[in-house]
Write a protein that holds these residues in place. Structure first.
Motif, PDB file in Angstrom:
ATOM      1  N   UNK A  30       0.823  -1.282   0.021  1.00 40.30           N
ATOM      2  CA  UNK A  30      -0.168  -0.086  -0.072  1.00 40.30           C
ATOM      3  C   UNK A  30       0.758   1.318  -0.041  1.00 40.30           C
ATOM      4  N   UNK A  31       1.930   1.223  -0.969  1.00 36.91           N
ATOM      5  CA  UNK A  31       2.893   2.257  -0.798  1.00 36.91           C
ATOM      6  C   UNK A  31       2.235   3.708  -1.127  1.00 36.91           C
ATOM      7  N   UNK A  32       1.165   3.934  -2.120  1.00 39.48           N
ATOM      8  CA  UNK A  32       0.526   5.340  -2.146  1.00 39.48           C
ATOM      9  C   UNK A  32       0.052   5.785  -0.844  1.00 39.48           C
ATOM     10  N   UNK A  33      -0.862   4.918   0.064  1.00 40.40           N
ATOM     11  CA  UNK A  33      -1.289   5.502   1.253  1.00 40.40           C
ATOM     12  C   UNK A  33      -0.184   5.833   2.364  1.00 40.40           C
ATOM     13  N   UNK A  34       1.037   5.028   2.334  1.00 43.15           N
ATOM     14  CA  UNK A  34       1.973   5.194   3.068  1.00 43.15           C
ATOM     15  C   UNK A  34       2.990   6.593   2.680  1.00 43.15           C
ATOM     16  N   UNK A  35       3.136   6.736   1.270  1.00 41.54           N
ATOM     17  CA  UNK A  35       4.055   7.611   0.813  1.00 41.54           C
ATOM     18  C   UNK A  35       3.576   9.035   0.667  1.00 41.54           C
ATOM     19  N   UNK A  36       2.407   8.986   0.167  1.00 39.62           N
ATOM     20  CA  UNK A  36       1.630  10.181  -0.496  1.00 39.62           C
ATOM     21  C   UNK A  36       1.778  11.368   0.360  1.00 39.62           C
ATOM     22  N   UNK A  37       1.208  11.391   1.842  1.00 45.35           N
ATOM     23  CA  UNK A  37       1.420  12.651   2.505  1.00 45.35           C
ATOM     24  C   UNK A  37       2.963  13.288   2.677  1.00 45.35           C
ATOM     25  N   UNK A  38       3.615  12.715   2.396  1.00 46.40           N
ATOM     26  CA  UNK A  38       5.225  12.763   2.574  1.00 46.40           C
ATOM     27  C   UNK A  38       5.836  13.288   1.149  1.00 46.40           C
ATOM     28  N   UNK A  40       5.101  15.864  -1.127  1.00 47.86           N
ATOM     29  CA  UNK A  40       5.607  17.025  -1.220  1.00 47.86           C
ATOM     30  C   UNK A  40       6.512  17.710  -0.212  1.00 47.86           C
ATOM     31  N   UNK A  41       6.542  17.356   0.922  1.00 48.09           N
ATOM     32  CA  UNK A  41       7.383  17.513   1.993  1.00 48.09           C
ATOM     33  C   UNK A  41       8.858  17.292   1.454  1.00 48.09           C
ATOM     34  N   UNK A  42       9.002  15.806   0.966  1.00 45.25           N
ATOM     35  CA  UNK A  42      10.420  15.662   0.300  1.00 45.25           C
ATOM     36  C   UNK A  42      10.626  16.553  -1.142  1.00 45.25           C
ATOM     37  N   UNK A  43       9.720  16.698  -1.788  1.00 48.51           N
ATOM     38  CA  UNK A  43      10.075  17.533  -2.989  1.00 48.51           C
ATOM     39  C   UNK A  43      10.565  18.858  -2.574  1.00 48.51           C
ATOM     40  N   UNK A  44       9.748  19.481  -1.558  1.00 47.83           N
ATOM     41  CA  UNK A  44      10.333  20.802  -1.112  1.00 47.83           C
ATOM     42  C   UNK A  44      11.604  20.881  -0.521  1.00 47.83           C
ATOM     43  N   UNK A  70      12.345  11.620   7.910  1.00 46.67           N
ATOM     44  CA  UNK A  70      12.930  10.202   8.574  1.00 46.67           C
ATOM     45  C   UNK A  70      12.042   9.012   8.386  1.00 46.67           C
ATOM     46  N   UNK A  71      10.699   9.250   8.632  1.00 42.10           N
ATOM     47  CA  UNK A  71       9.631   8.244   8.396  1.00 42.10           C
ATOM     48  C   UNK A  71       9.691   7.855   6.830  1.00 42.10           C
ATOM     49  N   UNK A  72       9.992   8.818   5.974  1.00 41.19           N
ATOM     50  CA  UNK A  72       9.727   8.477   4.412  1.00 41.19           C
ATOM     51  C   UNK A  72      11.108   7.478   4.153  1.00 41.19           C
ATOM     52  N   UNK A  73      12.205   7.828   4.733  1.00 42.08           N
ATOM     53  CA  UNK A  73      13.509   7.006   4.770  1.00 42.08           C
ATOM     54  C   UNK A  73      13.312   5.716   5.011  1.00 42.08           C
ATOM     55  N   UNK A  74      12.874   5.932   6.300  1.00 49.08           N
ATOM     56  CA  UNK A  74      12.583   4.529   7.244  1.00 49.08           C
ATOM     57  C   UNK A  74      11.608   3.482   6.413  1.00 49.08           C
ATOM     58  N   UNK A  78      16.179   3.505   2.510  1.00 43.47           N
ATOM     59  CA  UNK A  78      17.123   3.995   1.734  1.00 43.47           C
ATOM     60  C   UNK A  78      17.316   5.441   2.427  1.00 43.47           C
ATOM     61  N   UNK A  79      18.519   5.862   2.349  1.00 43.17           N
ATOM     62  CA  UNK A  79      18.842   7.281   2.517  1.00 43.17           C
ATOM     63  C   UNK A  79      18.592   7.968   1.297  1.00 43.17           C
ATOM     64  N   UNK A  80      17.740   9.151   1.508  1.00 51.68           N
ATOM     65  CA  UNK A  80      17.446   9.903   0.429  1.00 51.68           C
ATOM     66  C   UNK A  80      18.431  11.459   0.352  1.00 51.68           C
TER      67      UNK A  80
END
Length: 327
Positions: A30-38, A40-44, A70-74, A78-80
């Motif tokens: 379920x990557x979309x539900x996990x990643x989607x909220x973060x 825009x933060x990552x791109x900024x 941190x949660x996105x990388x976890x 991988x380290x972004x």
């Protein structure tokens, strides 16, 4: 403590503690539900290479943004980013991820703009279905009149038979449809707008061609050319013939009224049809005096679906044409 936190972020997935590994594995479905909220933060942060500036740009607390990264990388394992004091730079994995994230965010933005444009009261879109027999004259006239006061509203026009259009509407592909017979279903709202007289169409050399009026029973022995069974006009034809005391003998079935007129002109049968937009050579159209040969025309929409402003405006326009839709 800071060193421990950085080390924890740099763990590869294979070296995660068992409970974190299980979280990543379960999230993979379920990557979309996990990643989607973060995203825009990552791109900024990737654009500014600075958490504080990105947080200010996004209007969120810096701590919220840091935790999200941190949660996105976890979650990805991988380290972004590579950390350099208060600044950051993308790792190779981060650059790969950013390219896809920017495309995804761009698609979301374009989709949001599209749906907002479609809902614009003055320039939105109406997905409108109607019967083939109303396409040559009735619908163009309605659209011309409506656009006098709503010149920028756009239309996606779909022609088909009644049941097919209702299914398209249930599938979300149509907002409104003009159909016959007027449907009666719990998930629909339908309003009768007008009725259209049907005529018995015969070849110009037919035994009844010299008449102006005819009882339908007088055609009981004729071969009929009709629309196919799913079409509402076919059901109306069968019902009218039953009222006249006979079951029609079907010689040809088609999908379009003007094709049926061509078959009649070729002497292949007779047909019950609505009036044509233009006179067709080779046929004579007779008024049916008994039974009363009409079909009701109505507009239908889904009962539980929100109605965007341009759709509501066109629906009210159609309802305002009750009794004179076909004038």
């Amino acid at each position: 403590m800071a060193h421990e936190s950085r080390s924890r972020r740099r763990l590869s997935q294979s070296s995660y503690p068992e409970d974190i590994t299980r979280t990543v594995e379960s999230a993979a479905g379920s990557w979309p539900s996990v990643l989607a909220p973060r995203l825009a933060y990552f791109a900024a942060v990737a654009r500014t290479e600075h958490v504080t500036r990105a947080a200010h740009e996004l209007g969120v607390p810096q701590s919220t943004l840091s935790r999200a990264l941190v949660r996105l990388e976890q979650d990805l394992g991988v380290d972004l980013f590579a950390r350099h004091g208060r600044t950051l730079s993308l790792t190779p994995a981060g650059r790969t991820f950013l390219a896809s994230v920017e495309r995804a965010l761009g698609e979301v933005e374009r989709a949001a703009e599209a749906v907002r444009a479609d809902a614009d009261p003055e320039a939105g879109k109406v997905a409108f279905g109607f019967l083939h027999t109303m396409g040559s004259e009735t619908v163009p006239g309605l659209l011309r009149e409506f656009r006098v006061h709503h010149p920028r509203v756009r239309f996606a026009l779909v022609q088909g038979y009644g049941e097919w259009m209702l299914e398209r509407m249930r599938a979300g592909e149509l907002d409104l449809c003009l159909t016959s017979p007027v449907p009666n279903a719990p998930d629909l709202v339908a309003r009768r707008l007008d009725e259209q007289r049907l005529r018995l169409v015969v070849p110009e050399d037919h035994r009844l061609a010299a008449r102006k009026r005819v009882r339908l029973a007088e055609a009981a022995e004729e071969a009929f050319v009709t629309l196919e069974p799913p079409f509402g006009l076919r059901r109306i034809t069968d019902d009218l013939c039953a009222q006249a005391g006979f079951r029609p003998r079907i010689a040809f079935e088609g999908e379009e009224a003007e094709t049926l007129r061509g078959l009649v002109a070729a002497g292949l049968g007779v047909a019950l049809l609505p009036p044509p937009a233009f006179a067709r050579p080779g046929v004579v159209e007779l008024t049916v005096t008994a039974p009363r040969a009409v079909r009701e025309i109505g507009v239908a929409w889904l009962a539980d679906r929100p109605v965007p402003p341009p759709v509501a405006a066109f629906r009210e326009f159609l309802l305002g044409r009750r009794g004179r839709l076909l004038a």
